[in-house]
Design a protein around this motif. Structure first.
Motif, PDB file in Angstrom:
ATOM      1  N   SER A 177     -21.104  34.436  -8.358  1.00  0.00           N
ATOM      2  CA  SER A 177     -19.722  34.923  -8.398  1.00  0.00           C
ATOM      3  C   SER A 177     -19.635  36.061  -9.403  1.00  0.00           C
ATOM      4  O   SER A 177     -20.192  35.959 -10.498  1.00  0.00           O
ATOM      5  N   ASP A 225     -17.633  39.149  -4.782  1.00  0.00           N
ATOM      6  CA  ASP A 225     -16.244  39.194  -5.246  1.00  0.00           C
ATOM      7  C   ASP A 225     -15.462  37.937  -4.845  1.00  0.00           C
ATOM      8  O   ASP A 225     -15.971  37.064  -4.141  1.00  0.00           O
ATOM      9  N   SER A 226     -14.220  37.887  -5.284  1.00  0.00           N
ATOM     10  CA  SER A 226     -13.357  36.721  -5.092  1.00  0.00           C
ATOM     11  C   SER A 226     -12.458  36.881  -3.866  1.00  0.00           C
ATOM     12  O   SER A 226     -12.271  37.984  -3.360  1.00  0.00           O
ATOM     13  N   GLU A 227     -11.891  35.758  -3.439  1.00  0.00           N
ATOM     14  CA  GLU A 227     -10.767  35.805  -2.495  1.00  0.00           C
ATOM     15  C   GLU A 227      -9.525  35.420  -3.301  1.00  0.00           C
ATOM     16  O   GLU A 227      -9.650  34.809  -4.361  1.00  0.00           O
ATOM     17  N   SER A 228      -8.353  35.770  -2.778  1.00  0.00           N
ATOM     18  CA  SER A 228      -7.198  35.700  -3.663  1.00  0.00           C
ATOM     19  C   SER A 228      -6.515  34.333  -3.738  1.00  0.00           C
ATOM     20  O   SER A 228      -5.627  34.145  -4.552  1.00  0.00           O
ATOM     21  N   ASP A 257     -15.582  34.686  -2.392  1.00  0.00           N
ATOM     22  CA  ASP A 257     -15.056  34.914  -1.049  1.00  0.00           C
ATOM     23  C   ASP A 257     -16.128  34.517  -0.030  1.00  0.00           C
ATOM     24  O   ASP A 257     -17.189  35.138   0.023  1.00  0.00           O
ATOM     25  N   ASP A 263     -16.378  34.888   3.223  1.00  0.00           N
ATOM     26  CA  ASP A 263     -16.753  35.916   4.198  1.00  0.00           C
ATOM     27  C   ASP A 263     -17.703  36.936   3.578  1.00  0.00           C
ATOM     28  O   ASP A 263     -18.693  37.338   4.184  1.00  0.00           O
ATOM     29  N   HIS A 285     -13.664  27.473  -2.404  1.00  0.00           N
ATOM     30  CA  HIS A 285     -13.568  27.021  -1.009  1.00  0.00           C
ATOM     31  C   HIS A 285     -14.876  26.387  -0.564  1.00  0.00           C
ATOM     32  O   HIS A 285     -15.621  26.957   0.240  1.00  0.00           O
ATOM     33  N   ASN A 322     -14.604  43.646  -3.132  1.00  0.00           N
ATOM     34  CA  ASN A 322     -13.438  43.897  -2.284  1.00  0.00           C
ATOM     35  C   ASN A 322     -12.207  44.265  -3.112  1.00  0.00           C
ATOM     36  O   ASN A 322     -11.103  44.347  -2.583  1.00  0.00           O
ATOM     37  N   VAL A 375     -10.689  42.437  -5.352  1.00  0.00           N
ATOM     38  CA  VAL A 375      -9.842  41.313  -5.810  1.00  0.00           C
ATOM     39  C   VAL A 375     -10.054  41.024  -7.298  1.00  0.00           C
ATOM     40  O   VAL A 375      -9.102  40.969  -8.077  1.00  0.00           O
TER      41      VAL A 375
END
Ligand SMILES: *Cc1c(COP(=O)(O)O)cnc(C)c1O
Length: 379
Positions: free
Chosen positions: A81, A103-106, A112, A114, A144, A341, A343
């Protein structure tokens, strides 16, 4: 006269720690290993649901051992991460391997899925299949796992969970740190429970924990004399510190409850503030220990930057802190591959960690709220 300093996250003793320390002194078990270490490892396994644990000198040491046990060697690539503390990534470099940042997802601010899958495919296409994935559950928020675990399984890449900040957090009722091949937790002084300094490796494969303990105690083979077939480390936890850990583990449920209540206090306080959002559990599969309550400021709306708020709190002797600066933005990791991305960069620019010690009183919280309210009133 200035008011008492309010820290971001301070140690909070339960009262029983001193009893365990006395026991270590009375029996002269002051060195590494000893009955408290063994007992703490068993109690930790019981609490987390892991098959076994190995207690070591720090969370960083636990990550290092996990990488060794996952077979990471010089020149390998390890996915990590990007939005985390440097201690998640540094042990990759200790091994002579190369971090690849994701990168992260929000929704959780964590890796993230994907982007993870995209990166794995891209590395494989380049003939550089990653040797391991280090997934961080930042600020206590579970990542996740429902998506990340199957991706790691699909490509047969071992998952190491950095749950340093997330002891007591769960996904689908299961403790984080017990989903991957190995998980690690930290007992540093600022974490939800502490041994002053220390950490642990968790696994559902007891053999891996046995190997971690072997490497952490200078890799001494079972001979009457000193015989070595592996490079070892001096990473073991001392019996005295394990005693502190046993006392702390007795109050872990109260500590999680207190941090969650602090989060709820901030949440209701900020309800009427436009442009302020908190890191919240996306749905009821996620259970966060809310190690730190973190907010995002939408500067177009609030007209206040995190730095203005941080300095105003500082003036009142209240500690707050910017969010972690992503690893792909760190000078030391500038040349590492990164799949980004935007974020985590936005989180770093717009976020702030608020005081979240489980020892905070109602008066402390009112003092913090009053100070924040004052800053917002005067824009
Ligand atoms: C604290 C922390 C670590 C390191 O743990 P230490 O016990 O301080 O070595 C690793 N990763 C994260 C995300 C942390 O917050």
């Amino acid at each position: 006269m200035s008011l008492k300093k309010i820290f971001l996250s301070e140690p909070h003793l339960g009262g029983e720690e001193i009893h365990f320390i006395h026991e270590a002194f009375d029996t002269n078990w002051i060195g590494s290993l000893g009955p408290h270490v063994t007992a703490f490892e068993q109690e930790l396994a019981k609490y987390t649901g892991a098959a076994a644990t190995s207690c070591v000198s720090s969370g960083t040491a636990a990550i290092h051992l996990a990488l060794i046990l996952a077979g990471v060697e010089r020149g390998d690539e390890v996915i990590c991460s990007t939005f985390t503390f440097a201690a998640s990534a540094n042990p990759i470099v200790y091994q002579g391997a190369i971090p690849v940042f994701i990168d992260s997802e929000s929704s959780t601010w964590n890796m993230d899925p994907d982007l993870l899958e995209h990166a794995i495919k891209d590395r494989i296409a380049k003939g550089r299949k990653p040797k391991a994935v280090i997934l961080v559950h930042l600020y206590g928020m579970p990542a996740h796992l429902d998506r990340i675990l199957p991706i790691c399984q699909k490509y047969d890449i071992p998952l190491i969970e950095d749950a340093a900040e997330a002891l007591g957090s769960k996904f689908n009722q299961q403790q984080v740190g017990t989903f991957g091949l190995m998980g690690i937790i930290s007992f540093n002084g600022n974490k939800i429970i502490t041994t002053s300094s220390g950490g642990a490796l968790l696994s559902n494969n007891a053999e891996l924990c046995r190997k971690a303990t072997f490497l952490a105690t200078q890799a001494r083979d079972n001979f009457p004399y000193y015989h070595h077939t592996h490079i070892g480390y001096n990473y073991r936890m001392s019996n005295v510190l394990a005693g502190i850990g046993r006392g702390q583990l007795k109050v872990i449920d109260q500590r999680v409850e207190a941090r969650r209540e602090i989060f709820n206090f901030y949440k209701s306080f900020f309800k009427s503030f436009e442009g302020v959002t908190l890191l919240e559990e996306p749905d009821d599969r996620f259970f966060s220990n809310h190690w730190l309550t973190t907010i995002l400021l939408e500067p177009n709306i609030t007209k206040i930057t995190p730095d203005i708020l941080r300095m105003a709190l500082e003036k009142e002797n209240i500690e707050s802190r910017p969010l972690w600066k992503p690893m792909h933005m760190q000078p030391i990791f500038r040349d590492c591959p990164a799949y980004v991305n935007g974020v985590s960069e936005k989180l770093f620019q717009q976020g702030l960690c608020l005081p979240s010690s489980s020892s905070l009183t109602t008066d402390d919280l009112e003092r913090i709220a009053y100070c924040i309210g004052h800053v917002f009133k005067n824009v």
